[in-house]
Design an enzyme around this catalytic site. Structure first.
Site, PDB file in Angstrom:
ATOM      1  N   GLU A  42       9.416  -4.381  26.461  1.00 24.14           N
ATOM      2  CA  GLU A  42      10.031  -2.988  26.514  1.00 24.14           C
ATOM      3  C   GLU A  42      11.234  -3.520  27.411  1.00 24.14           C
ATOM      4  O   GLU A  42      11.215  -4.219  28.349  1.00 24.14           O
ATOM      5  CB  GLU A  42       8.953  -2.284  27.787  1.00 24.14           C
ATOM      6  CG  GLU A  42       9.510  -0.901  28.003  1.00 24.14           C
ATOM      7  CD  GLU A  42       8.685   0.053  28.569  1.00 24.14           C
ATOM      8  OE1 GLU A  42       7.940  -0.516  29.599  1.00 24.14           O
ATOM      9  OE2 GLU A  42       8.413   1.139  28.274  1.00 24.14           O
ATOM     10  N   LYS A  96       2.320   8.055  46.668  1.00 25.90           N
ATOM     11  CA  LYS A  96       3.346   7.055  47.154  1.00 25.90           C
ATOM     12  C   LYS A  96       4.628   7.155  45.810  1.00 25.90           C
ATOM     13  O   LYS A  96       4.205   6.583  44.700  1.00 25.90           O
ATOM     14  CB  LYS A  96       3.002   5.758  46.949  1.00 25.90           C
ATOM     15  CG  LYS A  96       4.058   4.778  47.765  1.00 25.90           C
ATOM     16  CD  LYS A  96       4.035   3.305  47.033  1.00 25.90           C
ATOM     17  CE  LYS A  96       4.793   3.142  45.810  1.00 25.90           C
ATOM     18  NZ  LYS A  96       6.240   3.149  45.959  1.00 25.90           N
ATOM     19  N   CYS A 109       9.178   6.159  28.786  1.00 31.00           N
ATOM     20  CA  CYS A 109       8.232   5.257  28.336  1.00 31.00           C
ATOM     21  C   CYS A 109       7.995   5.663  26.872  1.00 31.00           C
ATOM     22  O   CYS A 109       7.438   4.808  26.158  1.00 31.00           O
ATOM     23  CB  CYS A 109       7.026   5.305  28.983  1.00 31.00           C
ATOM     24  SG  CYS A 109       6.124   6.810  29.389  1.00 31.00           S
ATOM     25  N   GLU A 117      -0.722   5.013  32.838  1.00 36.25           N
ATOM     26  CA  GLU A 117       0.322   5.174  31.852  1.00 36.25           C
ATOM     27  C   GLU A 117       1.509   4.159  31.947  1.00 36.25           C
ATOM     28  O   GLU A 117       1.991   4.079  33.136  1.00 36.25           O
ATOM     29  CB  GLU A 117       0.846   6.426  32.116  1.00 36.25           C
ATOM     30  CG  GLU A 117      -0.169   7.669  31.707  1.00 36.25           C
ATOM     31  CD  GLU A 117      -0.654   7.583  30.356  1.00 36.25           C
ATOM     32  OE1 GLU A 117      -0.137   6.808  29.425  1.00 36.25           O
ATOM     33  OE2 GLU A 117      -1.987   8.023  30.030  1.00 36.25           O
TER      34      GLU A 117
END
Ligand SMILES: NC(=O)C1=CN([C@@H]2O[C@H](COP(=O)(O)OP(=O)(O)OC[C@H]3O[C@@H](n4cnc5c(N)ncnc54)[C@H](OP(=O)(O)O)[C@@H]3O)[C@@H](O)[C@H]2O)C=CC1
Ligand SMILES: O=C(O)CCC(=O)C(=O)O
Length: 483
Positions: free
Chosen positions: A385, A177, A286, A252
């Protein structure tokens, strides 16, 4: 794919292109009037059909010949590499990565398939003596089973590739997906895999929203393992559900990666790698460095030079020649980025470059790369973040304080140091609490054949990529034989 006024792209289930329960437009973030096509949205029944197809294909695929698997992966890699320019344009158009970076990502995806084609031929185990005389012990690896993959929008072809290629190499079946913002690259990849000779059901693509399609994969009892890349919140929620159902999980997630600049650093190199880490790929990596930790002897001249460099970065459409920084991926992400710029200022940060939206000839999600100084480690701008072209600077006294600040974060993905000192570089490599550490290099931009992943809140479960990927996609068996 079917044709209509707007091209339609379907799900791939059991080797067939299956129309979606509905369709959603794929919009170019550089120009919102540009629609790449209508992409299928699966419903729960289609997810169940995809998982059932993978389950049914697994017994045969899990014991299939390694030459056939290697040939298929090599063929996939060859086609991706041959179509690098076309796929790079597709990636730039749907995600907003500037064309040279987009082509680079496509090349990386092709190389990943080539690498794992080779890995098919390097599967190995161990033969050990038993502590009991007359008995032999063999340790081998077997594929884990059906793997559900949920991927983010920021690397639309490389991240699916570095999950799919090892899964297929080690004999697993896949239900992918992709992120709903970037189904185009995933569809193109599925089409290449579909034509590679891999049996029906081994690889399936179901597009649509995470809350529906992703959740249906995570909760399906026929899925043995989940590999996820994305945000911390969603990752933790998936882990809770999947582990509760006894599935193997690999996550992750985010980063708040520090880039340390010491007094003895090569100034030009430090400026270049900081601009790259913080702003390239619009800061949407990231591994991007959103915290610059700078010792006081070099601080002022470094900031002056980096502010100058930042102001020269050209913001524009991903496909336009000469663009350095493409658009942010979506309106929602742009709003998030700009809200952090405001927050950083409210917390006491000073803008020395950027800080605003950028007007462009097309209507897209453009903002100026932004550099904030006078921030501290305790501020939210340095703890959460952002995932955009926003970098904040923390001034520190010396190396010891720099290391402490670098590690003062709930994340632990990557970290970098710019220094000419072997002593500090060596110490930093050992004491930085991350999965990947860089000396005189940007924190982002990694090789495709070595382990990728982090520590603390950034990652969970076995590493991705390189031969370490076997840890996740296989299960170890110990066999005893009486001689
Ligand atoms: N570490 C990384 O590489 C990345 C980190 N991020 C971080 O995440 C933030 C938000 O980005 P976003 O793309 O929304 O990240 P998400 O974590 O929401 O999305 C990642 C993937 O998970 C899917 N998903 C979302 N909710 C669920 C659910 N309940 N069950 C199963 N799957 C789900 C998404 O589907 P859908 O597409 O429908 O949302 C997408 O495919 C960014 O601002 C950034 O901070 C984002 C991308 C990559
Ligand atoms: O830095 C890189 O090369 C990879 C980054 C990445 O995988 C990510 O942002 O999700």
């Amino acid at each position: 794919m079917t044709s209509s006024s707007q091209q339609r792209f379907d799900n791939l289930i059991n080797g067939e292109w299956v129309p979606g329960a509905s369709y959603a437009p794929n919009i170019n973030p550089s120009d919102v009037s540009d629609v790449l096509g209508e992409y299928a949205q699966a419903d729960v029944a289609q997810v169940e059909a995809a998982v059932a197809a993978a389950r049914a294909a697994f017994p045969k695929w899990s014991v299939s010949g390694i030459q056939a698997r290697a040939d298929a992966l090599d063929k996939i890699g060859t086609e991706i590499l041959a179509r690098r320019d076309e796929l790079g344009r597709l990636l730039a158009r749907e995600e907003g990565k500037v064309l040279p970076e987009a082509i680079g990502e496509v090349v990386r995806a092709g190389n990943i398939f080539k690498f794992f084609a080779g890995e098919c031929l390097r599967l190995s185990g161990e033969i050990l003596p038993s502590v009991r005389p007359g008995i032999g012990v063999e340790v081998t690896r077997e594929p884990i089973g059906v793997v559900g993959m949920i991927t983010p929008w920021n690397f639309p072809i490389a991240i699916p590739s570095w999950k799919i290629a090892p899964a297929l190499a080690y004999g697993c079946c896949v239900v992918l997906k992709p992120a709903d913002l970037v189904p185009g690259c995933a569809w193109a990849l599925a089409d290449i895999i579909h034509r590679s000779g891999i049996p029906a059901g081994v690889f399936n693509l179901v597009m649509g929203r995470g809350s529906l399609v992703g959740n249906a994969i995570v909760t399906n009892p026929q899925v043995d393992a989940i590999s996820f890349t994305g945000s911390v919140g969603v990752g933790r929620q998936i882990a809770q559900t999947a582990v509760g159902l006894g599935k193997k999980v690999q996550l992750e997630m985010g980063g708040k990666n520090p880039q340390v600049i010491l007094d003895d650093a090569d100034l030009n190199l430090a400026v270049e790698l900081s601009a790259n880490s913080g702003f390239f790929s619009t800061g949407q990596r990231c591994t991007a460095s959103s915290r610059l930790i700078v010792t006081e002897g070099i601080h002022d001249k470094f900031i002056a030079a980096l502010a100058e460099r930042t102001k020269k970065l050209k913001v524009g459409a991903a496909l336009a020649a000469g663009t350095d920084i493409g658009p942010v991926v979506s309106q929602a992400q742009l709003d998030q980025d700009m809200s952090y710029v405001t927050l950083g200022q409210e917390e006491g940060g000073k803008i020395v470059a950027g800080g605003s939206l950028v007007e462009y000839e097309t209507k897209g999600f453009f903002m100026a790369p932004t550099l904030l100084t006078e921030t501290t480690s305790a501020m939210r701008i340095n703890r959460e973040e952002v995932f955009g072209p926003v970098v904040s600077v923390i001034r520190v006294k010396d190396y010891e304080e720099a290391l402490a600040v670098a590690n003062d974060t709930p994340f632990g993905l990557s970290a970098g140091i710019a220094t000419t000192s072997l002593k500090y570089a060596t110490h930093f490599k050992r004491h930085s609490q991350v999965g990947m550490v860089m000396v005189n290099l940007p924190t982002a931009g990694v090789d495709y054949h070595v382990p990728f992943g982090g520590r603390k809140g950034s990652s969970y479960g076995p590493r991705e990529q390189g031969r370490y990927a076997a840890e996740f996609f296989t299960v170890v068996k110990t066999a005893y034989t009486l001689a």
